[in-house]
Design a protein around this motif. Structure first.
Motif, PDB file in Angstrom:
ATOM      1  N   LEU A  26       0.407   2.200  -6.348  1.00 44.57           N
ATOM      2  CA  LEU A  26       1.187   1.000  -6.143  1.00 44.57           C
ATOM      3  C   LEU A  26       2.927   1.727  -5.894  1.00 44.57           C
ATOM      4  CD1 LEU A  26       0.306  -0.771  -9.488  1.00 44.57           C
ATOM      5  CD2 LEU A  26      -0.383  -1.387  -7.074  1.00 44.57           C
ATOM      6  N   ASP A  27       3.109   2.866  -5.713  1.00 41.17           N
ATOM      7  CA  ASP A  27       4.376   3.322  -5.311  1.00 41.17           C
ATOM      8  C   ASP A  27       4.780   3.035  -3.890  1.00 41.17           C
ATOM      9  OD1 ASP A  27       4.295   4.612  -7.743  1.00 41.17           O
ATOM     10  OD2 ASP A  27       3.732   6.492  -7.111  1.00 41.17           O
ATOM     11  N   GLY A  28       6.028   2.818  -3.865  1.00 42.22           N
ATOM     12  CA  GLY A  28       6.918   2.502  -2.423  1.00 42.22           C
ATOM     13  C   GLY A  28       7.310   1.003  -2.621  1.00 42.22           C
ATOM     14  N   GLY A  29       7.800   0.458  -1.660  1.00 43.54           N
ATOM     15  CA  GLY A  29       8.381  -0.851  -1.556  1.00 43.54           C
ATOM     16  C   GLY A  29       7.621  -1.825  -0.794  1.00 43.54           C
ATOM     17  N   ASP A  30       8.037  -2.514   0.146  1.00 48.18           N
ATOM     18  CA  ASP A  30       7.408  -3.451   0.727  1.00 48.18           C
ATOM     19  C   ASP A  30       6.024  -3.093   1.613  1.00 48.18           C
ATOM     20  OD1 ASP A  30       9.152  -5.292  -0.006  1.00 48.18           O
ATOM     21  OD2 ASP A  30      10.407  -5.330   2.098  1.00 48.18           O
ATOM     22  N   GLU A  31       6.260  -1.857   2.085  1.00 51.25           N
ATOM     23  CA  GLU A  31       4.967  -1.301   2.510  1.00 51.25           C
ATOM     24  C   GLU A  31       3.758  -1.141   1.521  1.00 51.25           C
ATOM     25  OE1 GLU A  31       5.543   2.462   4.452  1.00 51.25           O
ATOM     26  OE2 GLU A  31       6.733   1.478   5.914  1.00 51.25           O
ATOM     27  N   ALA A  32       4.079  -0.865   0.408  1.00 55.02           N
ATOM     28  CA  ALA A  32       3.184  -0.587  -0.440  1.00 55.02           C
ATOM     29  C   ALA A  32       2.355  -1.986  -0.983  1.00 55.02           C
ATOM     30  CB  ALA A  32       3.641   0.127  -1.994  1.00 55.02           C
ATOM     31  N   CYS A  33       3.441  -3.238  -1.149  1.00 58.26           N
ATOM     32  CA  CYS A  33       2.826  -4.324  -1.473  1.00 58.26           C
ATOM     33  C   CYS A  33       1.921  -4.802  -0.164  1.00 58.26           C
ATOM     34  CB  CYS A  33       3.916  -5.306  -1.426  1.00 58.26           C
ATOM     35  SG  CYS A  33       4.860  -5.225  -2.795  1.00 58.26           S
ATOM     36  N   ALA A  34       2.460  -4.460   1.068  1.00 59.53           N
ATOM     37  CA  ALA A  34       1.491  -5.181   2.250  1.00 59.53           C
ATOM     38  C   ALA A  34       0.071  -4.485   2.176  1.00 59.53           C
ATOM     39  CB  ALA A  34       2.309  -4.653   3.387  1.00 59.53           C
ATOM     40  N   ALA A  35       0.118  -2.906   1.852  1.00 54.69           N
ATOM     41  CA  ALA A  35      -1.327  -2.115   1.889  1.00 54.69           C
ATOM     42  C   ALA A  35      -1.914  -2.585   0.738  1.00 54.69           C
ATOM     43  CB  ALA A  35      -0.721  -0.845   1.650  1.00 54.69           C
ATOM     44  N   PHE A  36      -1.432  -3.093  -0.484  1.00 53.65           N
ATOM     45  CA  PHE A  36      -2.123  -3.614  -1.523  1.00 53.65           C
ATOM     46  C   PHE A  36      -2.769  -4.945  -1.173  1.00 53.65           C
ATOM     47  CE2 PHE A  36      -2.587  -6.138  -5.379  1.00 53.65           C
ATOM     48  CZ  PHE A  36      -3.537  -5.420  -6.413  1.00 53.65           C
ATOM     49  N   ILE A  37      -2.127  -6.018  -0.527  1.00 46.68           N
ATOM     50  CA  ILE A  37      -2.722  -7.322  -0.163  1.00 46.68           C
ATOM     51  C   ILE A  37      -3.753  -7.146   0.856  1.00 46.68           C
ATOM     52  CG2 ILE A  37      -2.183  -9.559   0.829  1.00 46.68           C
ATOM     53  CD1 ILE A  37       0.492  -9.277  -0.340  1.00 46.68           C
ATOM     54  N   ASP A  38      -3.583  -6.150   1.726  1.00 49.52           N
ATOM     55  CA  ASP A  38      -4.465  -5.893   2.905  1.00 49.52           C
ATOM     56  C   ASP A  38      -5.792  -5.241   2.372  1.00 49.52           C
ATOM     57  OD1 ASP A  38      -2.807  -6.591   4.827  1.00 49.52           O
ATOM     58  OD2 ASP A  38      -2.337  -4.618   5.445  1.00 49.52           O
ATOM     59  N   HIS A  39      -5.557  -4.338   1.269  1.00 54.78           N
ATOM     60  CA  HIS A  39      -7.012  -3.741   0.789  1.00 54.78           C
ATOM     61  C   HIS A  39      -7.559  -4.811  -0.265  1.00 54.78           C
ATOM     62  CE1 HIS A  39      -9.048  -0.164  -1.005  1.00 54.78           C
ATOM     63  NE2 HIS A  39      -9.322  -0.767  -1.660  1.00 54.78           N
ATOM     64  N   VAL A  40      -6.972  -5.593  -0.954  1.00 50.77           N
ATOM     65  CA  VAL A  40      -7.422  -6.784  -1.811  1.00 50.77           C
ATOM     66  C   VAL A  40      -8.345  -7.731  -0.730  1.00 50.77           C
ATOM     67  CG1 VAL A  40      -7.077  -8.736  -3.231  1.00 50.77           C
ATOM     68  CG2 VAL A  40      -5.910  -6.500  -3.636  1.00 50.77           C
ATOM     69  N   ALA A  41      -7.569  -8.090   0.296  1.00 49.10           N
ATOM     70  CA  ALA A  41      -8.146  -9.004   1.274  1.00 49.10           C
ATOM     71  C   ALA A  41      -9.281  -8.718   1.755  1.00 49.10           C
ATOM     72  CB  ALA A  41      -7.131  -9.407   2.444  1.00 49.10           C
ATOM     73  N   TYR A  42      -9.566  -7.386   2.240  1.00 56.72           N
ATOM     74  CA  TYR A  42     -10.790  -6.626   2.650  1.00 56.72           C
ATOM     75  C   TYR A  42     -11.645  -6.462   1.820  1.00 56.72           C
ATOM     76  CZ  TYR A  42     -13.910  -3.177   4.336  1.00 56.72           C
ATOM     77  OH  TYR A  42     -15.126  -2.405   4.590  1.00 56.72           O
ATOM     78  N   ALA A  43     -11.491  -6.335   0.493  1.00 60.14           N
ATOM     79  CA  ALA A  43     -12.294  -6.221  -0.630  1.00 60.14           C
ATOM     80  C   ALA A  43     -12.950  -7.916  -0.821  1.00 60.14           C
ATOM     81  CB  ALA A  43     -11.821  -5.608  -2.008  1.00 60.14           C
ATOM     82  N   LEU A  44     -12.035  -8.765  -0.918  1.00 61.97           N
ATOM     83  CA  LEU A  44     -12.442 -10.039  -1.204  1.00 61.97           C
ATOM     84  C   LEU A  44     -13.476 -10.556  -0.074  1.00 61.97           C
ATOM     85  CD1 LEU A  44     -11.802 -12.291  -3.262  1.00 61.97           C
ATOM     86  CD2 LEU A  44      -9.864 -13.014  -1.553  1.00 61.97           C
ATOM     87  N   GLY A  45     -13.154  -9.992   1.194  1.00 64.87           N
ATOM     88  CA  GLY A  45     -14.232 -10.551   2.268  1.00 64.87           C
ATOM     89  C   GLY A  45     -15.252  -9.880   2.063  1.00 64.87           C
TER      90      GLY A  45
END
Length: 288
Positions: A26-45
């Motif tokens: 979770l460390d980082g700024g906007d890049e960390a947020c984007a990476a988290f959402i991408d990871h969740v989106a992949y896991a959700l799919g």
């Protein structure tokens, strides 16, 4: 099935090698947020539902990330699961949830998280409690941290306690003990491993003690860089199944997800009291 994501810097213990939770920093700024959402989106799919496990004692950023992911992905199939356990126990429990994800529906799995926290015995030997913030300590313990001695035995979990180690009472009586056979993991940083091996182990009856890498967040959690953190759990092959079957699950009146929690972790609807009709068994159906 349900994807289990552990948010934060909590590496796997390596004990459950076949199935482990996804780790997302979770460390980082906007890049960390984007990476988290991408990871969740992949896991959700891949799985259809996602449980994001994170420590309640350092949970503000994780809670924001979960809300952001639900909003960005337009879904209510992402649930945050805050757990009030130390880093080593958190890592283990996340992997246990991932292991159980093939046998339980998402709401049941979220309910299991709290039961797993109650089933383990977690704590640490620490040299001082003067800077401990996440477990309540009395003034006497704080003062005695500045006196010569053998350190403290600290228990976390549902019944936290702090015990000043002495020659007459080197180990406190555990408030809870996992079912046999008891397995114990430990990681340390300049800690008293001898106390774990020769004092604590006989008291809890651990049949095996395994050293694992120290968790990066442990020094922050325990408030010292001299600690030996442990978590004891049941190695019985039916332990997880017993926990799954031990709660009265009921279907959420809004989204239909079976849960034993006061509030549905997916749609947030407050659940009815214990007199409501129970839901189907833990393994009934698969995540959608």
């Amino acid at each position: 099935m349900t994807a289990v994501v552990l948010a934060g810097d909590f590496p796997s213990t390596g004990i459950l090698q076949a199935t482990v939770a996804y780790r997302v920093g979770l460390d980082g700024g906007d890049e960390a947020c984007a990476a988290f959402i991408d990871h969740v989106a992949y896991a959700l799919g891949q799985r259809g539902a996602v449980l994001v496990v994170y420590p309640s004692w350092k949970g503000e950023r994780a809670r924001r990330m979960v809300r952001l992911a639900r909003s960005a992905l337009l879904t209510d199939r992402v649930a945050g699961v805050p757990l009030d356990v130390p880093p080593l126990a958190l890592s283990l429990i996340a992997d246990q949830l991932a292991f159980a994800s093939g046998y339980a529906r998402p709401g049941v799995l979220a309910s299991l998280a709290g039961r797993l926290c109650e089933s383990v015995y977690a704590g640490a030997w620490v040299n001082s409690v003067a800077r401990m913030e996440h477990i309540k300590t009395g003034l006497g313990a704080h003062v005695s941290s500045y006196l010569p001695g053998n350190g403290f035995a600290v228990s976390a979990g549902p019944r936290p306690a702090v015990h000043r180690i002495s020659a007459s009472r080197p180990v406190p009586e555990p408030a809870t003990r996992p079912a046999d056979p008891v397995l114990m993991l430990f990681g340390h940083e300049n800690g008293d491993v001898e106390w774990l091996q020769h004092r604590l182990r006989p008291v809890i009856g651990a049949v095996s003690v395994t050293a694992v890498a120290a968790q990066p967040m442990s020094a922050e959690y325990w408030g010292t860089r001299k600690y030996a953190e442990f978590v004891a759990f049941s190695g019985h092959p039916q332990a997880l199944q017993s926990l799954l079957a031990g709660s009265p699950y009921r279907s959420c009146g809004w989204c239909g997800e079976p849960t034993a929690l006061p509030e549905c972790p997916f749609c947030f609807m407050v659940q009815p009291g214990p007199d409501a009709a129970p839901a189907p068994g833990p393994a009934a159906g698969r995540a959608s």
